[in-house]
Design a protein around this motif. Structure first.
Motif, PDB file in Angstrom:
ATOM      1  N   LYS A  34       0.795  -1.167   0.056  1.00 44.89           N
ATOM      2  CA  LYS A  34      -0.149   0.027   0.045  1.00 44.89           C
ATOM      3  C   LYS A  34       0.989   1.231  -0.117  1.00 44.89           C
ATOM      4  O   LYS A  34       1.743   1.597   0.881  1.00 44.89           O
ATOM      5  N   ASP A  35       0.617   2.237  -0.930  1.00 40.26           N
ATOM      6  CA  ASP A  35       1.374   3.380  -0.953  1.00 40.26           C
ATOM      7  C   ASP A  35       0.166   4.426  -0.964  1.00 40.26           C
ATOM      8  O   ASP A  35      -0.301   4.819  -2.294  1.00 40.26           O
ATOM      9  N   GLY A  36      -0.316   4.915   0.100  1.00 37.24           N
ATOM     10  CA  GLY A  36      -1.461   5.730  -0.218  1.00 37.24           C
ATOM     11  C   GLY A  36      -2.798   5.040  -0.893  1.00 37.24           C
ATOM     12  O   GLY A  36      -2.960   4.165  -0.232  1.00 37.24           O
ATOM     13  N   GLU A  37      -3.189   5.538  -1.771  1.00 38.20           N
ATOM     14  CA  GLU A  37      -4.372   4.875  -2.497  1.00 38.20           C
ATOM     15  C   GLU A  37      -4.014   4.090  -3.120  1.00 38.20           C
ATOM     16  O   GLU A  37      -4.749   3.227  -3.697  1.00 38.20           O
ATOM     17  N   ALA A  85       2.438   0.645   3.902  1.00 37.86           N
ATOM     18  CA  ALA A  85       2.420  -0.624   4.421  1.00 37.86           C
ATOM     19  C   ALA A  85       2.452  -1.780   3.305  1.00 37.86           C
ATOM     20  O   ALA A  85       2.200  -1.763   2.170  1.00 37.86           O
ATOM     21  N   ALA A  86       2.816  -2.740   3.946  1.00 36.82           N
ATOM     22  CA  ALA A  86       3.080  -3.958   2.981  1.00 36.82           C
ATOM     23  C   ALA A  86       2.793  -5.449   4.054  1.00 36.82           C
ATOM     24  O   ALA A  86       3.275  -5.407   5.195  1.00 36.82           O
ATOM     25  N   THR A  87       2.410  -6.350   3.296  1.00 31.39           N
ATOM     26  CA  THR A  87       2.422  -7.586   3.985  1.00 31.39           C
ATOM     27  C   THR A  87       2.149  -8.813   3.148  1.00 31.39           C
ATOM     28  O   THR A  87       1.710  -8.501   1.935  1.00 31.39           O
ATOM     29  N   THR A  88       2.122 -10.040   3.584  1.00 32.55           N
ATOM     30  CA  THR A  88       1.917 -11.124   2.655  1.00 32.55           C
ATOM     31  C   THR A  88       0.887 -12.066   3.151  1.00 32.55           C
ATOM     32  O   THR A  88       0.640 -12.073   4.643  1.00 32.55           O
TER      33      THR A  88
END
Length: 370
Positions: free
Chosen positions: A38-41, A67-70
């Motif tokens: 996620k980078d903003g929208e 944010a980032a996840t798997t």
């Protein structure tokens, strides 16, 4: 942290595009996950099987944070598919779990760190870069993909030869028993490059490419990598190392005996004849005589099938056998109303199949003994 709020179908679309390459069993457990960034929208969904990586983008992120996840790709896909179409879906990251909410439904999915996800490193230098219509590239793949080998020890046959020439692109596939060739005029190529695209990448591209006349795809080719960029999708694939057979030596030239036949009539006759072949011996016998094609098959139970089709053949008789699967493969993938056969008066000679309205398409099938 809330990541996404959107309709179910809006989230399903980019996720479905990448999940196709996710294997159910992996040596690396994290490869069963989809990477969400996620980078903003702006949201990115990434799937990777160490051979091909697909990234899709969509604009339904919540807030301005990054944010980032798997998370398990197929679990998330199955949950979204099972949710009602109406109402919004909300995805949030909380204490190492991904929560999925829609109406009164709640799910909490285990995650793995995004930093552990093995994304593909891009090539340092691209040897060729050009654009072409998605519809054209999809057509080139569709016309030859069925001739690729499956799990052949000659690993270079388990893919598709992609030939770039100034003003021209070719696709070629062979499994050693038959060969399919297609081509199209394309601008923007300065020098010749021959690369082999893996089988899995070809099938994913067939699924993802559009038939829209105006949609374009950008193609970048490096020594060991190829990248396709189109719409909100990026596909990066390793290339198969090895020397592909010289297809120009396989395609017959100088054949003087030709006849045309209805594709649908031939396909229907071969399908009926194939019923009485065996799994081990898929052979059908084709007998050509004056204006007539006889198709026959038999099996160990002494059962027989016979078909006759009128054709515009007026040369010496020919009696030859082929693997019926190889013939049905091509007839099921080309959309022409008629196919043109070119033959030689030799039971050991290959047959050349072409299309009246497509000079680029050539299909060569070796005969068999039955």
């Amino acid at each position: 942290m809330q990541l996404i709020q959107a309709t179910r179908d809006a989230v399903l679309k980019p996720l479905t595009m990448v999940v196709g390459i996710v294997e159910r069993r992996n040596t690396l457990p994290i490869l069963a996950n989809v990477l969400m960034r996620k980078d903003g929208e702006r949201m990115a969904f990434v799937a990777n099987d160490l051979e091909v990586q697909i990234t899709t983008h969509a604009s339904f992120g919540v807030g301005t944070e990054t944010a980032a996840t798997t998370v398990g790709a197929r679990k998330l896909l199955d949950i979204l598919r099972a949710l009602p179409e109406s109402g919004d879906v909300r995805l949030a990251l909380d204490d190492g779990k991904l929560s999925v909410q829609a109406g009164r439904s709640r799910f909490a999915l285990q995650t793995l760190a995004a930093t552990d996800y093995p994304t593909v490193a891009l090539a340092d230098q691209w040897d060729a870069s050009f654009s072409m219509p998605q519809k054209t590239l999809r057509h080139l793949f569709n016309m030859v993909h069925f001739a690729m080998a499956q799990q052949d020890i000659r690993y270079y046959l388990n893919g598709l030869l992609f030939v770039l020439e100034p003003g021209h692109v070719r696709t070629v596939a062979t499994d050693g028993h038959r060969l399919a060739h297609s081509g199209a005029q394309v601008e923007g190529i300065d020098a010749r490059h021959d690369v082999i695209i893996p089988r899995k990448t070809v099938h994913e591209m067939q699924r993802l490419l559009s038939d829209d006349d105006d949609a374009m795809v950008r193609i970048d080719v490096a020594a060991t990598q190829i990248r396709f960029s189109f719409d909100d999708i990026e596909v990066i694939s390793k290339l198969v190392e090895g020397k592909f057979p010289d297809f120009t030596r396989v395609i017959p030239t100088g054949y003087t005996r030709h006849f045309s036949i209805s594709r649908e009539a031939l396909q229907a006759s071969l399908q009926r004849a194939a019923i009485l072949t065996t799994d081990k011996l898929k052979g059908v016998r084709l007998q050509l005589s004056d204006h007539l094609l006889r198709i026959s098959s038999s099996n160990a139970e002494q059962e027989e099938a016979r078909e006759e089709i009128e054709v515009d053949y007026a040369n010496e008789p020919l009696d030859v056998a082929f693997n019926v699967g190889y013939l049905l493969d091509v007839l099921g993938n080309v959309k022409a109303s008629a196919v043109r056969w070119s033959v030689q008066p030799d039971v050991n000679a290959s047959v050349l199949m072409t299309l009246p309205d497509d000079d680029e398409f050539k299909y060569v099938v070796m005969p068999m003994r039955i």
